[in-house]
Design a protein around this motif. Sequence first.
Motif, PDB file in Angstrom:
ATOM      1  N   UNK A  31      31.070  -4.796  42.804  1.00  0.00           N
ATOM      2  CA  UNK A  31      30.804  -5.956  43.649  1.00  0.00           C
ATOM      3  C   UNK A  31      32.087  -6.595  44.146  1.00  0.00           C
ATOM      4  N   UNK A  32      33.117  -6.627  43.295  1.00  0.00           N
ATOM      5  CA  UNK A  32      34.402  -7.187  43.710  1.00  0.00           C
ATOM      6  C   UNK A  32      35.032  -6.328  44.803  1.00  0.00           C
ATOM      7  N   UNK A 158      35.160 -18.409  41.812  1.00  0.00           N
ATOM      8  CA  UNK A 158      36.528 -17.963  41.569  1.00  0.00           C
ATOM      9  C   UNK A 158      36.727 -16.550  42.099  1.00  0.00           C
ATOM     10  N   UNK A 159      35.737 -15.695  41.892  1.00  0.00           N
ATOM     11  CA  UNK A 159      35.829 -14.319  42.387  1.00  0.00           C
ATOM     12  C   UNK A 159      35.922 -14.295  43.905  1.00  0.00           C
ATOM     13  N   UNK A 275      41.196 -24.336  41.516  1.00  0.00           N
ATOM     14  CA  UNK A 275      40.272 -25.458  41.328  1.00  0.00           C
ATOM     15  C   UNK A 275      38.883 -24.956  40.945  1.00  0.00           C
ATOM     16  N   UNK A 276      38.518 -23.752  41.421  1.00  0.00           N
ATOM     17  CA  UNK A 276      37.248 -23.171  41.012  1.00  0.00           C
ATOM     18  C   UNK A 276      37.213 -22.874  39.528  1.00  0.00           C
ATOM     19  N   UNK A 277      38.345 -22.377  38.980  1.00  0.00           N
ATOM     20  CA  UNK A 277      38.435 -22.118  37.543  1.00  0.00           C
ATOM     21  C   UNK A 277      38.245 -23.408  36.755  1.00  0.00           C
ATOM     22  N   UNK A 423      31.850 -17.000  50.571  1.00  0.00           N
ATOM     23  CA  UNK A 423      32.472 -17.317  51.367  1.00  0.00           C
ATOM     24  C   UNK A 423      32.987 -17.402  51.166  1.00  0.00           C
ATOM     25  N   UNK A 424      32.878 -17.910  51.161  1.00  0.00           N
ATOM     26  CA  UNK A 424      33.730 -18.350  51.484  1.00  0.00           C
ATOM     27  C   UNK A 424      33.715 -18.460  52.402  1.00  0.00           C
TER      28      UNK A 424
END
Length: 424
Positions: A31-32, A158-159, A275-277, A423-424
């Motif tokens: 997926x990444x 984060x991903x 910031x997501x982390x 999304x981003x």
Amino acid sequence: MASTVTSRPGSRPGYGQLLHTRGAWTFLLPGFAARQPFAMLTISIVLLVQHTTGSYGVAGAAAAVTGVSMALFAPYSGRLADRYGQRTVLLPGVLVHTLSGLTFTALALGHAPLWALFVAAVPTGASVPQIGPMVRARWGVKLQDSPLMTTAAAFESVTDELTFVFGPLLATALCTAVNPAAGLITEAALTLVGGLLFAAQKGTQPKVAAVGHARVEHVSALSIPGVRVLIVTFLGIGSVFGGMQVSLAAFSESIGEPGLNGVLYGTFAAGNMLSGIVCGAVAWKVAPQRRLLVAYAALALTASALWTAHSVLFLAALGLLVGMCIAPALITGYTLVEGLVPAGARTEAFTWLTGAVALGQAAAVTVAGQLEDRLWGGAGFLAPMVGTVLALGTLVALRSRLATRPRSRTVARGVGHRVPVAVD
């Protein structure tokens, strides 16, 4: 289906516990790889078309057609995935995207007329695989009502942001150091390989709803007022991505350092990721509606200062701050979907939000390109300022529509992109 995760008594859900979910790595790794091209597509088109035409306005318009096409078709892709299964949608989708992306590249290199680029851009955008929403749907299958769902939401954010650190850097390096077409060619190859590998993981994809339940499961997410408010909110976020991509590229070229574009955009994306982390590690006690208002106000404030930057260090610092404001707004918006939308329509809801980001990005790419061509250097940064301010006004005026439905489960912590999608 019961959750495949067990928690120790008294333990707080965290990233380590999440990543020990049985079978998660089978869809996380492919997926990444498969979502990486999403972060490469727009900037690769901008750099290629600008190289062949010499105009950021034309490059932005071509990228905008791709973004609009993706925004219009993404929700239908999510709906089809809910109804017929992810694999059924992915297999033809990655093939069409690969072929149309290579066709666009050939036309651009051949100095084809603008209308031909626009025609090729439509299927290129329409066929972008919605890997993020599909990964979140698989988390939903794995976790069900586990408190780890909100941790998974933050992890997915984060991903996503990690792809926006590496994607633009990779695309810019390929386009500037190898060949202007290398970014799009690599994007097409990664889409094909990553998409096929992800589609091959049949054991973790959500089950297709029984025909007898189709009427219930496939209620349109767009009919929910709160989702429409979030769509406008995410349009503003998309304007930041689009405005930054064009304006940072123009700024880097204006100072004679085109390769610096990837570094500046990577700094912006790194702020988003960091910031997501943090969002995923905080035990939030503030309601998500209030968190969204605060995060979005901070985003509008920092984005409004971008056009004043005239040095690399100042622009990098501002970009970092803008990025740090995006992830909380994105994650909290996705968290609200969990309470606003019935389970059977969440994949579609998340793809609407993904499409809104793409549409906002497309509009900002077009506007920023025209501003850079016609006004002063840095005028393109006005696009994210206007986009976020208008979206903030809408969010403040209609915030009451974000009241979530009563649920038996309590969100323990984190924020969330959650179950099916983006999304981003």
